[in-house]
Design a protein around this motif. Structure first.
Motif, short mmCIF file in Angstrom:
data_model
loop_
_atom_site.label_atom_id
_atom_site.label_comp_id
_atom_site.label_asym_id
_atom_site.label_seq_id
_atom_site.Cartn_x
_atom_site.Cartn_y
_atom_site.Cartn_z
N CYS A 261 0.87 -1.18 0.00
CA CYS A 261 0.00 0.00 0.00
C CYS A 261 0.91 1.23 0.00
O CYS A 261 2.13 1.12 0.05
N CYS B 236 3.93 -2.66 8.20
CA CYS B 236 3.14 -1.50 7.79
C CYS B 236 1.95 -1.32 8.72
O CYS B 236 1.13 -2.23 8.90
N ARG C 189 1.44 3.35 2.25
CA ARG C 189 2.19 3.51 3.50
C ARG C 189 3.38 2.54 3.56
O ARG C 189 4.39 2.85 4.18
N CYS C 190 3.25 1.38 2.90
CA CYS C 190 4.41 0.47 2.81
C CYS C 190 5.56 1.16 2.08
O CYS C 190 6.73 0.98 2.40
N CYS D 90 -1.52 -1.85 6.46
CA CYS D 90 -1.98 -3.09 5.78
C CYS D 90 -1.38 -4.38 6.33
O CYS D 90 -1.59 -5.44 5.74
ZN LIG Z 1 1.00 -1.14 3.71
#
Ligand SMILES: [Zn+2]
Length: 245
Positions: A170, A239, A172-173, A242
């Motif tokens: 995602c 993360c 944010r990863c 996710c």
């Molecule tokens: Zn993520």
């Protein structure tokens, strides 16, 4: 599909694409796609989403068109300056394709209002220019398992990736911390037009189920050097958004 042959004629050339046909076209007709931000990316993206026959398009933008939008926000013509972007876009998209439904949402996406504003859609196209809002949309997509086609541009270059929660990283990863927000990003109109086209290509691929989406890969394109490259990107097992998927 309950449509006359004359109505289907507009889709004739794309239905010839391998794996598409009437069945693929019906999937597009039944699909609902949100365009978050009706700016440099969102204008050309929504135009091509309408042209390809996406049945329901949700346009989300709180802003009004200004003179300095004209170089890239191509649904804005001079006479539209001062009007709400989403409303102008709806008029033009429906004039292009009267068989589709376009819903306008004149508001800024926040964590609290995202469920109401975005709702239940099949794909969200990133037309945002604020990282803060992108990460709110990213979280919403992960929570509701909605694919998110991200793109970001500056000057004559940009990057994009397709986020399918659980199948790849995602946002944010990829960005553990929010990148700095820019006050006014320099941009040539052709740059968001290029990435918006690619975002629509990804959206259509996801809905019809053809091709290989840009999951777990980031595409970088530089118009300055005219170089296109994709690099592999991985999920971050820690993360905060996710990791539980
Ligand atoms: Zn993520």
């Amino acid at each position: 599909m309950n449509a006359s042959s004359s109505k289907l004629e507009r889709y004739e050339r794309q239905m010839l694409i391998s794996g598409w046909g009437l069945k693929g076209q019906k999937k597009l007709k039944d699909a609902k796609v949100a365009v978050a931000g009706v700016g440099g990316l969102g204008c050309p993206a929504s135009l091509y989403l309408a042209a390809v026959g996406i049945g329901k398009i949700v346009l989300i933008d709180k802003g009004k068109f200004k003179w300095n939008n004209l170089n890239r926000q191509i649904l804005c013509w001079q006479r539209d300056i001062g009007r709400f972007k989403a409303e102008v876009a709806k008029e033009k998209l429906e004039a292009l394709n009267s068989e589709i439904e376009v819903k306008t949402v004149i508001a800024e996406i926040t964590k609290d209002n995202a469920p109401n504003l975005i709702g239940d859609v099949d794909v969200i196209v990133d037309g945002l220019d604020m990282w803060k809002t992108r990460f709110i949309v990213n979280e919403y997509c992960v929570l509701h398992a909605i694919p998110f086609v991200h793109a970001g541009v500056s000057s004559m270059h940009g990057q994009m990736t397709t986020i399918v929660p659980g199948k790849g990283p995602c946002l944010r990863c990829i960005f553990p911390k929010n990148p700095p927000e820019a006050e006014m990003i320099p941009v040539l109109g052709a740059t968001p037009a290029l990435f918006a086209s690619l975002q629509v290509m990804e959206t259509v691929k996801l809905i019809i189920g053809v091709g290989r989406p840009l999951i777990g890969r980031m595409l970088f394109a530089s118009g300055e050097e005219m170089v296109f490259e994709t690099v592999e990107i991985k999920r971050n097992i820690e993360c905060p958004v996710c990791r539980s998927l």
